[in-house]
Design a protein around this motif. Sequence first.
Motif, PDB file in Angstrom:
ATOM      1  N   UNK A 141      38.502  35.393  44.951  1.00  0.00           N
ATOM      2  CA  UNK A 141      37.213  35.143  44.308  1.00  0.00           C
ATOM      3  C   UNK A 141      37.299  35.359  42.799  1.00  0.00           C
ATOM      4  N   UNK A 142      37.992  36.395  42.360  1.00  0.00           N
ATOM      5  CA  UNK A 142      38.184  36.610  40.928  1.00  0.00           C
ATOM      6  C   UNK A 142      38.935  35.432  40.318  1.00  0.00           C
ATOM      7  N   UNK A 143      39.899  34.915  41.042  1.00  0.00           N
ATOM      8  CA  UNK A 143      40.653  33.753  40.584  1.00  0.00           C
ATOM      9  C   UNK A 143      39.724  32.546  40.402  1.00  0.00           C
ATOM     10  N   UNK A 144      38.788  32.344  41.325  1.00  0.00           N
ATOM     11  CA  UNK A 144      37.814  31.264  41.199  1.00  0.00           C
ATOM     12  C   UNK A 144      37.000  31.399  39.918  1.00  0.00           C
ATOM     13  N   UNK A 145      36.582  32.613  39.603  1.00  0.00           N
ATOM     14  CA  UNK A 145      35.790  32.841  38.391  1.00  0.00           C
ATOM     15  C   UNK A 145      36.629  32.607  37.140  1.00  0.00           C
TER      16      UNK A 145
ATOM     17  N   UNK B 223      36.461  39.594  32.226  1.00  0.00           N
ATOM     18  CA  UNK B 223      37.169  38.421  32.692  1.00  0.00           C
ATOM     19  C   UNK B 223      38.203  38.760  33.762  1.00  0.00           C
ATOM     20  N   UNK B 224      38.596  40.027  33.818  1.00  0.00           N
ATOM     21  CA  UNK B 224      39.655  40.425  34.747  1.00  0.00           C
ATOM     22  C   UNK B 224      39.204  41.437  35.791  1.00  0.00           C
ATOM     23  N   UNK B 225      37.904  41.709  35.849  1.00  0.00           N
ATOM     24  CA  UNK B 225      37.429  42.726  36.793  1.00  0.00           C
ATOM     25  C   UNK B 225      36.047  42.381  37.326  1.00  0.00           C
TER      26      UNK B 225
END
Length: 391
Positions: free
Chosen positions: A175-179, A358-360
């Motif tokens: 999900x973080x990758x999607x964002x 952006x990373x959390x």
Amino acid sequence: MTVITNHGFNLPLKRGPFQSNGATPWYCDIGIGSPKQTLKICFDTGSDFNWITSSLCAKNSCKHYANKRFDYQVSNTFTWRSQTTQSVSFGPWGTMSVETGNDKLTLSNNNPTLTIFNDIYLAKNYSGQQFEELDWDGGIGLPSRQSTTATNTNTPTPFRRKAFNSNESEPFHFFLNLMQKGLVSKDNPYISILTAGANDNSSTSYIGFGTLDNTYASSLEYLFLPWSCYQQEASYLWTTPEATISVGGEPIGTNMFFALDTGSSQFKGDNRVLSRVFQLTDNGSPVVTITIGNPGDTHYGRLEISSDIYKCRIEAGTQAGKTISQFQGLEGAENILLVGSVLMDHLYTVYEYEAVSESEIRPKGIWIFNKPNGPKIIIGQQPTPASIFLR
């Protein structure tokens, strides 16, 4: 059909037969590799890794109902991350031997541009009846947060839990990758699930990334379950505290953590508590009640679950044709109550993150809603609509 907005997208869910292995029957058709190989993938809020049955498996191993394997050798976009064999825990199912790769995921057949590269474990061995009754070929983890705690493979765990290799950096957080890739807006950090039960043809089944269903924008029949860490080793689970489970008005387990797990089907957890609940519901049909918090608390809520929800007919596998109460005790799962599709098929569920940077991202909690024409599982009403619809 895949629905895409400027905030995110929905993917259609398909349903396999309900089997007596504790795993959800729901999955998505996802393309893996180039050219894409379409496999059945579960989006799993009860794990913190991605995996796929692969051509590393010997012919007589990795038997499962869905019956497909990813052949990494014919994908021209596949790369190895590590060919060191690791063991991944699947709790009472056993362990899975894996190697680590990276490849392209094509999320939609209707929109071939909806793609993302992600790390994935390639299974090379697993066995057991529960795996054999699995309706999907692999899973993509949607954890509450990414765990960096090393797994002690000598210690049994009742949960699906990734291996950890200090020589690797494995960005499994799908999900973080999607964002980060701009496929989901940081202003809409939601994962939503709407599924139809075995006898319910009234709604489309889908998983949404960054989307909300406005059908529920004015609903007052909902609860917010604030996230709280169950334990460090299982911090990726979507858990909320202060849960009590009662059968026929008799409290069986108190001060427990409650979790909604899209990779599971039945109620699972604390062996003493769940074994007792099974005994009380196996031969009778009492109402099972789950309360969250204490009366008067901001997040207090009550769920009432009737026998037509928790007693399910097994549609395939070794127990096919039987109707079984869906409560299972697990050794090593003290003080937790977890459930998947058996309950979630009757609710609209939204997992909410907070985008810190952006990373959390961090978990805020889970929203659950009664379906407009479904059973009244959530008892009572809230004074105002859910705040996620008021942005």
